[in-house]
Design a protein around this motif. Structure first.
Motif, short mmCIF file in Angstrom:
data_model
loop_
_atom_site.label_atom_id
_atom_site.label_comp_id
_atom_site.label_asym_id
_atom_site.label_seq_id
_atom_site.Cartn_x
_atom_site.Cartn_y
_atom_site.Cartn_z
N GLU A 51 0.81 -1.17 -0.02
CA GLU A 51 -0.16 0.02 -0.02
C GLU A 51 0.84 1.26 0.03
O GLU A 51 1.96 1.39 0.54
N ASP A 55 -1.22 6.95 1.05
CA ASP A 55 -2.78 6.32 1.55
C ASP A 55 -2.76 5.93 2.99
O ASP A 55 -3.68 6.21 3.77
N GLN A 59 -5.22 8.19 4.93
CA GLN A 59 -6.42 7.60 4.35
C GLN A 59 -7.11 8.23 3.14
O GLN A 59 -8.38 8.19 3.05
N LYS A 60 -6.24 8.88 2.41
CA LYS A 60 -6.81 9.48 1.42
C LYS A 60 -6.09 8.65 0.03
O LYS A 60 -4.89 8.03 0.31
N SER A 61 -6.17 9.23 -1.04
CA SER A 61 -5.52 8.74 -2.14
C SER A 61 -5.33 9.70 -3.46
O SER A 61 -6.35 10.34 -3.58
N ASP A 64 -8.30 9.24 -6.16
CA ASP A 64 -9.56 9.44 -5.86
C ASP A 64 -10.27 10.43 -7.03
O ASP A 64 -9.67 11.11 -7.62
N TYR A 219 1.69 5.42 -5.17
CA TYR A 219 0.92 4.54 -5.73
C TYR A 219 1.34 2.94 -5.47
O TYR A 219 2.35 2.78 -4.92
N GLU A 220 0.54 1.89 -5.78
CA GLU A 220 0.79 0.48 -5.43
C GLU A 220 2.10 -0.04 -5.96
O GLU A 220 2.34 0.43 -6.98
#
Length: 231
Positions: A51, A55, A59-61, A64, A219-220
């Protein structure tokens, strides 16, 4: 589909299965404490993903809905003197990385033009207001080098800096939301001889690597991605 092409597909799948099984056996005979089920899961389902730190912490991305991002990089004059345009190059590479991963980013040429027209700017939030974005990513380079320490014939990219994210509100004000120190070096395993690669090519390789390290905050990515950067 004719019988010949069907046989080819079956043969190809058989070879792929045998190759995966052989790799499992090799790994299990060379690695201590091998877990066969973990390795089989790795080969069948792919490596586990990680992760993004942004994020996890906020707790945001950045991916989104309706989120837009501006990226600006700063380098002290000493670094700009030794590596002309390094701040602009890194901003461009990092923007490209985020765009590759589905982030809506402002064209770095537009940001560069705005900075040229507004030389007295001193806060990243000013860029956020000017481009009406959700977040501003400010990358501040403290150290940057392309040579192995105490060597002029070995390449090894090194960088230290700080990545800070400002969240903009509807009134054009910004607030620091996230920050992370970065320490980077490449290649991971051993330096590269200058006789093997040109300076310009290695510079591009390291910018690609450094921008990916910054991008991974947002990013992942997957365990094992660094294998290609080890040498």
């Amino acid at each position: 589909m004719n019988s010949f092409s069907l046989k080819q597909r079956i043969h190809k799948r058989f070879l792929q299965a045998v190759s995966k099984l052989a790799l499992v056996l090799v790994l299990c005979t060379t690695l201590s404490g091998c877990n066969y089920f973990i390795l089989l899961g790795y080969l069948i389902g792919g490596p586990p993903s990680i992760e993004p730190d942004f994020d996890a912490q906020t707790q945001k991305s950045l991916t989104d809905k309706d989120v837009t991002v501006a990226i600006v990089c700063y380098a002290p004059l000493e670094l700009q003197y030794n590596f002309d345009g390094i701040h602009n190059d890194l901003a461009k590479y990092t923007t490209f990385r985020l765009h590759q991963h589905g982030v809506k980013v402002v064209n770095p040429d537009r940001i560069r033009a705005w900075i040229d027209e507004n030389p007295d700017w001193d806060k990243p939030e000013e860029i956020g207001e000017a481009f009406d974005v959700t977040y501003v990513i400010h990358v501040e380079l403290h150290k940057y080098s392309l040579y192995e320490e105490n060597s002029s014939d070995l390449y090894r990219g090194r960088a230290e800096g700080m990545v800070t994210v400002y969240e903009m509100d509807d009134s054009g004000e910004g607030e620091k939301l996230y920050s992370k120190e970065i320490t980077s070096f490449y290649p991971l395993r051993a330096p590269r001889a200058t006789s093997e690669v040109t300076f310009s090519k290695f510079k591009k390789e390291y910018l690609s690597r450094l921008s990916d390290e910054i991008g991974r905050l947002f990013y992942e990515y997957y365990r094992g991605d660094d294998f290609t950067h080890a040498i």
